[in-house]
Design a protein around this motif. Structure first.
Motif, short mmCIF file in Angstrom:
data_model
loop_
_atom_site.label_atom_id
_atom_site.label_comp_id
_atom_site.label_asym_id
_atom_site.label_seq_id
_atom_site.Cartn_x
_atom_site.Cartn_y
_atom_site.Cartn_z
N GLN A 116 1.00 -1.15 -0.06
CA GLN A 116 0.02 -0.01 0.08
C GLN A 116 0.89 1.34 0.17
OE1 GLN A 116 -2.36 -0.33 3.47
NE2 GLN A 116 -3.88 -1.82 2.53
N MET A 117 1.96 1.21 0.86
CA MET A 117 2.70 2.39 1.08
C MET A 117 3.32 2.64 -0.50
SD MET A 117 2.93 3.82 3.83
CE MET A 117 2.39 3.17 5.53
N TYR A 164 -1.17 10.31 1.57
CA TYR A 164 -1.82 9.33 2.01
C TYR A 164 -1.14 8.06 1.20
CZ TYR A 164 -5.80 5.95 1.89
OH TYR A 164 -6.55 5.02 1.82
N ILE A 222 -1.57 14.65 6.62
CA ILE A 222 -1.78 13.79 5.37
C ILE A 222 -2.83 14.16 4.44
CG2 ILE A 222 -2.35 11.53 4.91
CD1 ILE A 222 -1.76 10.68 7.94
N TYR A 261 -13.74 6.11 17.39
CA TYR A 261 -12.77 7.14 16.73
C TYR A 261 -12.03 6.45 15.59
CZ TYR A 261 -12.85 9.07 21.65
OH TYR A 261 -13.15 9.45 22.65
N MET A 292 -14.68 4.87 11.29
CA MET A 292 -15.16 5.79 9.94
C MET A 292 -14.38 5.69 9.05
SD MET A 292 -14.11 7.52 12.70
CE MET A 292 -14.35 9.20 13.46
N PRO A 333 -6.07 2.18 5.57
CA PRO A 333 -5.94 1.02 5.15
C PRO A 333 -6.61 -0.05 6.11
CG PRO A 333 -3.89 2.18 6.05
CD PRO A 333 -5.04 3.02 5.72
N PHE A 385 -1.89 -6.19 6.32
CA PHE A 385 -1.58 -5.29 7.01
C PHE A 385 -0.27 -5.89 7.92
CE2 PHE A 385 -2.05 -4.25 11.81
CZ PHE A 385 -1.73 -2.94 11.67
N PHE A 419 6.55 -5.43 10.87
CA PHE A 419 6.10 -4.59 12.00
C PHE A 419 6.43 -5.21 13.17
CE2 PHE A 419 4.86 -0.96 10.55
CZ PHE A 419 3.48 -0.65 9.77
N ILE A 474 2.60 4.82 15.41
CA ILE A 474 1.77 5.31 14.49
C ILE A 474 0.43 5.72 15.08
CG2 ILE A 474 0.63 4.97 12.17
CD1 ILE A 474 2.73 3.15 11.06
N MET A 532 -2.68 9.10 14.61
CA MET A 532 -4.29 8.73 14.70
C MET A 532 -4.99 9.39 15.74
SD MET A 532 -4.44 7.02 11.71
CE MET A 532 -3.29 7.23 10.93
N PRO A 533 -6.23 9.68 15.52
CA PRO A 533 -7.17 9.56 14.27
C PRO A 533 -6.41 10.72 13.30
CG PRO A 533 -8.51 9.95 16.26
CD PRO A 533 -6.96 10.22 16.64
N ALA A 534 -6.15 10.29 12.21
CA ALA A 534 -5.63 10.96 10.87
C ALA A 534 -5.82 12.58 10.98
CB ALA A 534 -5.79 10.53 9.87
N THR A 535 -7.38 12.87 11.32
CA THR A 535 -7.94 14.18 11.38
C THR A 535 -7.34 15.27 12.76
OG1 THR A 535 -9.79 13.24 12.14
CG2 THR A 535 -9.83 14.14 9.94
N TYR A 555 -5.44 5.15 23.62
CA TYR A 555 -4.77 4.50 22.83
C TYR A 555 -4.34 2.85 23.09
CZ TYR A 555 -3.90 8.79 20.16
OH TYR A 555 -4.57 9.92 19.45
N ILE A 579 -7.19 0.67 22.57
CA ILE A 579 -7.38 0.33 21.03
C ILE A 579 -6.33 -0.61 20.71
CG2 ILE A 579 -7.40 1.58 18.74
CD1 ILE A 579 -8.69 3.86 20.07
C1 HEC Z 1 -10.06 10.31 9.25
C2 HEC Z 1 -9.43 9.15 8.80
C3 HEC Z 1 -8.74 8.39 9.90
C4 HEC Z 1 -9.08 8.12 11.16
C5 HEC Z 1 -10.20 8.61 12.06
C6 HEC Z 1 -8.06 7.34 11.69
N1 HEC Z 1 -7.23 6.79 10.55
FE1 HEC Z 1 -5.73 5.40 10.82
N2 HEC Z 1 -5.25 5.95 8.98
C7 HEC Z 1 -5.80 6.99 8.02
C8 HEC Z 1 -5.04 7.11 6.90
C9 HEC Z 1 -5.45 7.75 5.82
C10 HEC Z 1 -3.96 6.02 7.10
C11 HEC Z 1 -2.85 5.80 6.08
C12 HEC Z 1 -1.76 6.84 6.33
C13 HEC Z 1 -0.40 6.35 5.88
O1 HEC Z 1 -0.39 6.45 4.47
O2 HEC Z 1 0.16 6.06 6.61
C14 HEC Z 1 -3.99 5.61 8.46
C15 HEC Z 1 -3.04 4.74 8.89
C16 HEC Z 1 -3.31 4.05 10.08
C17 HEC Z 1 -2.24 2.95 10.44
C18 HEC Z 1 -1.26 2.56 9.81
C19 HEC Z 1 -1.49 1.53 8.91
C20 HEC Z 1 -0.59 1.03 7.86
O3 HEC Z 1 -0.99 0.06 7.25
O4 HEC Z 1 0.48 1.52 7.84
C21 HEC Z 1 -2.75 2.58 11.81
C22 HEC Z 1 -2.23 1.61 12.57
C23 HEC Z 1 -4.06 3.16 12.08
N3 HEC Z 1 -4.07 4.25 11.14
C24 HEC Z 1 -4.63 3.08 12.97
C25 HEC Z 1 -5.59 4.01 13.29
C26 HEC Z 1 -6.38 3.92 14.77
C27 HEC Z 1 -6.01 3.14 15.78
C28 HEC Z 1 -7.51 4.99 14.78
C29 HEC Z 1 -8.35 5.42 15.84
C30 HEC Z 1 -7.72 5.96 17.10
C31 HEC Z 1 -7.38 5.64 13.25
N4 HEC Z 1 -6.16 4.94 12.61
C32 HEC Z 1 -8.10 6.65 12.98
C33 HEC Z 1 -7.17 7.53 8.27
C34 HEC Z 1 -7.51 7.62 9.52
#
Ligand code: HEC
Length: 411
Positions: free
Chosen positions: A4-5, A146, A164, A314, A317, A329, A336, A343, A351, A356-359, A369, A372
């Motif tokens: 994916q990366m 992303y 991101i 969290y 969505m 992803p 994964f 990993f 990460i 996270m959350p990305a927003t 955390y 989760i």
């Molecule tokens: C708004 C959307 C959004 C939310 C909410 C979100 N994520 Fe993510 N997450 C992403 C995106 C987009 C990526 C990919 C970013 C990247 O390229 O590494 C990502 C990547 C990740 C990865 C790395 C996965 C990988 O294959 O490298 C993990 C682990 C992860 N998120 C966990 C979480 C967890 C746990 C939460 C809740 C606390 C969460 N995310 C909330 C959008 C989100």
């Protein structure tokens, strides 16, 4: 996950219509036939180089363009397609980037000696003194795209924040509008974008000394075209000698070979030191396979249960209610936590806790955390036990994260 990366890092080329420009048509003088990806940001550079090589060899040039963009279809140009191109369409495929840290080329084709290098760079406005991530002021937002490799670099550089974006253009536009003061992007993409807008002079870029940031440029060929590849290498040597090569590659790439990242190397050394230690303790290789088969209990079932609710609140969505992936992803399954991704729990947790959350990265309580993370481990086939996972344990844990439930590919 590695897959994916790399999806967006210009390795995902798609076949489209191949425009064939044949000069002459009949088999008269010797002809150099070259394939280039017209959708790659380096297309102009590749075609310039092809012309210079043909001139150097006193050959006519047949340029075959293929479309690697796929026109919105995200399946990617399968690596096998390069074999077909190299066998049937042209004697050399120019401009293929090979990761200096992992050195993998498409199956069934050979690669010339690298003639140049490019990769992911740190882009900053001109005048900024920082040339590395660690030199950026604390808490600087750094734009990344992303699902590209630089998303991983935040793990080792907790002083800067991930910003991101969905596309390279969005990330670049954030930088251009000074919403962020740094970005980590694919050098040819940055150049292509900024040159197109006549803004190249406003920014500087710096090679990143991080794992999988440096790529070497090679020509790919089929074994039956080995003579053409040898001629190519000779021509490259002559262009290097005359100083022309550097000019032909600038500003998309630099002439010569990229060094593997020193970070990649030290991480690899550390990893093999750890594995060597385990092997010595357990006596044989078989016992380390056994360690893999019985994962340790890292968390309690209570933690995983409340982690589930927090995950749904969290994370779901973006990553989907069953962790199958959506905007983000998948967080379970062999794609994964694959053996290839190498990993450890600490890396994934970093990460999660930092990005996270990305927003709104880093906004949840430590306890959230951790719970989760317990849920993520459970969903990847790890057992619950008596001892609760702590924030510190999770940050340090060197336990490998390998998907264990369901169909595992036992390698
Ligand atoms: C708004 C959307 C959004 C939310 C909410 C979100 N994520 Fe993510 N997450 C992403 C995106 C987009 C990526 C990919 C970013 C990247 O390229 O590494 C990502 C990547 C990740 C990865 C790395 C996965 C990988 O294959 O490298 C993990 C682990 C992860 N998120 C966990 C979480 C967890 C746990 C939460 C809740 C606390 C969460 N995310 C909330 C959008 C989100």
């Amino acid at each position: 996950m590695k897959q994916q990366m790399f999806k967006k890092s210009r390795l995902a080329w798609l076949v489209g219509s191949a425009a064939v420009l044949l000069y002459g048509g009949t088999a008269v003088a010797a002809e150099l036939s070259v394939c280039i990806d017209k959708s790659s940001p380096t297309a102009a550079m590749d075609s310039g180089l092809a012309h210079a090589i043909a001139t150097q060899e006193a050959n006519t040039l047949a340029l075959h363009e293929f479309d690697g963009s796929g026109g919105g279809d995200d399946d990617g140009f399968s690596m096998k397609e390069f074999g077909k191109l190299a066998k049937a369409t042209c004697s050399l495929v120019l401009g293929f980037p090979v990761d200096a840290d992992s050195k993998s080329t498409p199956p069934g084709v050979l690669a010339t000696t690298p003639y140049g290098h490019t990769g992911f760079v740190l882009v900053t406005p001109k005048g900024s003194k920082a040339t590395t991530l660690d030199q950026l002021p604390k808490n600087t937002d750094v734009a990344v795209t992303y699902q590209t490799t630089p998303n991983l670099y935040f793990v080792d550089h907790p002083g800067v924040n991930a910003d991101i974006h969905l596309t390279d253009d969005d990330a670049l536009s954030a930088l251009e509008k000074r919403k962020v003061h740094a970005a980590m992007l694919w050098q040819p993409t940055v150049v292509h974008y900024l040159v197109g807008k006549h803004e190249a002079a406003r920014f500087s870029y710096h090679e990143l000394d991080e794992p999988h940031a440096q790529f070497n440029l090679v020509a790919l060929y089929d074994a039956e075209h080995a003579p053409a590849a040898m001629e190519f290498e000779k021509a490259i040597a002559a262009l290097t000698e005359s100083g022309q090569l550097a000019k032909l590659l600038a500003p998309y790439a630099q002439a010569g070979l990229a060094m593997p990242s020193s970070r990649g190397k030290s991480a690899m050394l550390k990893r093999s030191a750890v594995e060597g230690g385990i092997d010595r303790l357990c006596g044989s290789k078989k016992s380390s396979a056994k360690t893999d088969a019985t994962p340790p209990a890292l968390f309690t079932s209570t933690q995983a249960d409340s982690g589930k609710i927090k995950y749904l609140t969290y994370c779901a969505m973006c990553h989907g209610p069953t962790l199958q992936g959506r905007a983000g992803p998948a967080l379970t399954g062999p794609n994964f936590a694959s053996a290839k991704a190498k990993f450890h729990v600490s890396e994934v947790f970093t990460i999660v806790a930092n990005n996270m959350p990305a927003t709104s990265p880093g906004t949840l309580a430590h306890e959230d955390y951790v719970e989760i993370m317990a849920f993520l481990l459970q969903q990847n086939g790890y057992p619950a036990g008596d001892k609760a996972l702590t924030f510190e344990d999770a940050t340090k844990s060197k336990v490998k994260l390998l998907y264990r439930a369901g169909p595992i590919d036992n390698k």
